[in-house]
Each structure stands twice: as structure tokens, then as C-alpha cells.
Write an enzyme that holds these catalytic residues in place. Structure first.
Site, mmCIF file in Angstrom:
data_model
loop_
_atom_site.group_PDB
_atom_site.id
_atom_site.type_symbol
_atom_site.label_atom_id
_atom_site.label_comp_id
_atom_site.label_asym_id
_atom_site.label_seq_id
_atom_site.Cartn_x
_atom_site.Cartn_y
_atom_site.Cartn_z
ATOM 1 C CG ASP A 1 -11.964 9.523 2.235
ATOM 2 O OD1 ASP A 1 -12.962 9.169 1.315
ATOM 3 O OD2 ASP A 1 -11.899 10.537 2.130
ATOM 4 C CE1 TYR B 1 7.153 18.675 5.631
ATOM 5 C CE2 TYR B 1 9.006 19.078 6.363
ATOM 6 C CZ TYR B 1 8.411 18.341 5.725
ATOM 7 O OH TYR B 1 8.903 17.116 4.910
ATOM 8 C CB SER C 1 9.822 16.316 -4.853
ATOM 9 O OG SER C 1 10.373 16.991 -3.722
ATOM 10 C CB VAL D 1 -0.867 -0.079 1.160
ATOM 11 C CG1 VAL D 1 -2.113 1.332 1.169
ATOM 12 C CG2 VAL D 1 -1.905 -1.222 1.380
ATOM 13 C CG ASN E 1 5.394 9.410 -0.262
ATOM 14 O OD1 ASN E 1 6.319 9.731 -0.160
ATOM 15 N ND2 ASN E 1 4.603 9.632 -1.307
ATOM 16 C CE LYS F 1 7.090 14.746 6.794
ATOM 17 N NZ LYS F 1 6.675 13.589 6.222
#
EC number: 1.1.1.330
Length: 331
Positions: free
Chosen positions: A123, A209, A244, A60, A142, A213
Site C-alpha cells: 500500500d 490510545y 465526530s 495529501v 489524520n 498519541k
């Protein structure tokens, strides 16, 4: 020099020997630490993926339609795993699924268009139903969100702040709660969660952010110890910049790998301890060396490190604002 010699001569010899011993131990520890890093980076291989499931079992991948997620899906498919693709845009997922099936013969895929930003419990129910009866061997956490540009916390739009925490933290946790029980029941599995140097080292102007993390670091490490007895391996994968859309870096270099190169190293170095935190590894060689250097010189939470990080992200913000201003004038 004579005064120094005289001063040292006045120190009892047993104290001199003790200080010399402490110094030798300190230097030896640093040398051994570096040798351990080199051994894990360049000599030892990681855990073989066959430990987690035979060909035809399922992986997955969240955030699968672009960048690292797309590359994880591609490389796992090439290794014989069927793929469940989870991301926001259904058209991209279906296109990727067709591409993977065309390249990999008997490969099977399933797709779920899921907007993690909405934090919709339905979901996650759909994800559970989609995985029902599947032999799920691997989960790649990810999916993630960062700031559009570096921004002071007090100026961070509330919607951006909420989306970062919802996607990075709640999305990862809720997905894992759906998938991990399947792995625990089958007594083997692999969960890889994408971390970041932004979470490893406090990062001004990316405070939300960075905090999200850092949260994943402690959560993943704790979960790893909880699931160890169930045969499920859990690792946080640390990285610096990668080419990216999120990093906005377009040109690869020794310090900035392409998604393909990074994912190859991540899947090839599973479990190789390149740093001091358990169940965490930094697979890309230049990132790991930089991390070791920072940890063993200025320190990850030092004022010097914070000041350097602050200046760097202030400069990035200034350049981004100037670029936006130029583009607005052209429009």
C-alpha cells in the site's frame, strides 16, 4: 496576626526582598504566559498556506472519507489545492472526490483505498507511485483509531491494542516517510499531524490510545527540528473533543466544535504557539484555555489530574456498557 508580623520581622530584610522578588517574577511569568496565549489565539494569524505551494499543488489527506479528514480535504480544496484522498473505503473516497471536483472547478483529485490496519508495505508502495511527479505541498496525518469504549488496559482486546498502535503510530510514520522526501526536495512543505489531549495528558482507561498519541507528540516535535533546515514545517495539532464518530459526541458546543469550525481554526493558526512545546499548537480557543489552566494549576501528570481522568472515563465506560445492555435487550 501579631505572631505572624513578629515572625516576619525576624526575617532579614534582604531575605524578605528576595522572596518578594521571586514571587513577583513568578506572577509576572504566569501573566505573560496567559497574555501570550491570548495574543496567539485571538489576535495573531497563522502562516499563510501559500508559503507551502501555489494553487494547483497537491495536499495529501489520510483518513479522508469522514470527519476531520473529509473537512481538511474540503477546506484545502476550496483554497486551491489539488487533493490526494487516502482512506479505507474506496466508494466513500470516490464519492468525496466527485463532490470536491463539482464544487471547485478545475480541481484535480486522486484516491487510494488503503487499510492502515493491515500495515501492508504494498500500500505504501502504491502511495509512492501515486505521488510520483506531483508537486506535494501539504500532508495531513489524520488517520487514527481509538478504543471502542474506555477500557482497563488489562481488559483491552489484543486486536484492538495492536490496531491502535499500527494505525496511529506505524501508519503515520510510514506515510510521512513516503511524502516528506518530496517536500524536502522541493525545499518547502507542511506536515500537520493530529494529536490529542489523550496523549498530552496521561489517560487511564484509554492507556493504549493515550500512549500512541504521546508517541506522536515526541516524534512530530523531533521531526520538526530535523526538517526545519529543509524548509518543511511540521506541527502537531492538539485537540480535546470534536463532534465526530470517534468521540461519539453529536452536539457541538463551545468546548466541542464541529469538524468545520475546528479545521478552519487549525488551518488559520498554523505555527501559533499556544502552548510550551515547540512545533505544537492547540487551535481551538476553549481547548487552548483549558490546556493552559491545567498546565498552570494541577499539572498534566499530577495525581489529581490522573484521578479526575480515571473517574471520568470509568463513568463513560459504565454508561456505554449500560447502553449496550439496553440495546441488546431490545434486539
Amino acid at each position: 496576626m501579631d505572631s505572624l508580623t513578629t515572625a516576619l520581622g525576624s526575617v532579614p530584610q534582604v531575605v524578605q526582598w528576595a522572596l518578594a522578588g521571586v514571587g513577583a517574577l513568578y506572577i509576572s511569568a504566569k501573566v505573560l504566559s496567559y497574555l501570550h496565549l491570548v495574543l496567539n489565539l485571538f489576535i495573531l494569524g497563522g502562516t499563510n498556506l501559500s508559503k507551502y505551494g501555489k494553487k494547483g499543488s497537491w495536499a495529501v489527506v489520510t483518513g479522508a472519507s469522514d470527519g476531520l479528514g473529509k473537512e481538511f480535504a474540503s477546506q484545502l480544496a476550496a483554497k486551491g489545492f489539488n487533493i490526494v484522498l487516502v482512506s479505507r473505503t474506496e466508494s466513500k473516497l470516490k464519492e468525496l472526490a466527485k463532490e470536491l471536483e463539482a464544487k471547485n472547478g478545475s480541481l484535480k483529485t486522486k484516491v487510494l483505498a488503503m487499510d492502515y490496519e493491515q500495515d501492508n508495505d504494498d500500500d505504501y508502495e502504491k502511495l509512492g507511485q501515486l505521488l510520483s511527479g506531483l508537486d506535494v505541498a501539504i500532508l495531513i496525518n489524520n488517520v487514527g483509531r481509538s478504543h471502542s469504549i474506555p477500557v482497563p488496559f488489562l481488559q483491552t482486546p489484543r486486536e484492538e491494542l495492536q490496531n491502535i498502535v499500527t494505525i496511529n503510530c506505524l501508519g503515520t510514520l510510514k506515510t510521512t516517510q513516503v511524502v516528506a522526501p518530496i517536500m524536502a526536495q522541493r525545499k518547502r512543505g507542511l506536515i500537520l499531524t493530529m494529536g490529542s489531549f489523550g496523549g498530552w495528558m496521561p489517560t487511564p482507561f484509554l492507556a493504549t490510545y493515550s500512549g500512541s498519541k504521546a508517541f506522536l507528540q515526541h516524534w512530530s516535535t523531533s521531526l520538526a527540528e530535523e526538517l526545519r533546515s529543509s524548509g518543511v514545517d511540521v506541527h502537531l495539532v492538539l485537540s480535546y473533543l470534536i463532534v465526530s464518530a470517534m468521540s461519539k459526541v453529536r452536539r457541538p458546543s463551545a468546548m466541542v466544535p464541529t469538524p468545520r469550525a475546528f479545521v478552519r481554526s487549525a488551518l488559520g493558526k498554523i505555527g501559533c504557539a499556544t502552548q510550551n512545546v515547540a512545533y505544537t499548537y492547540t487551535p481551538w480557543w476553549s481547548h487552548a484555555i483549558m490546556q493552559w489552566w491545567v498546565e498552570n494549576t494541577i499539572g498534566i501528570g499530577s495525581k489529581i489530574g490522573l484521578q479526575v481522568n480515571l473517574k471520568m472515563h470509568k463513568d463513560i465506560r459504565t454508561r456505554a456498557l449500560k447502553k449496550a445492555e439496553r440495546e441488546a435487550k431490545k434486539a
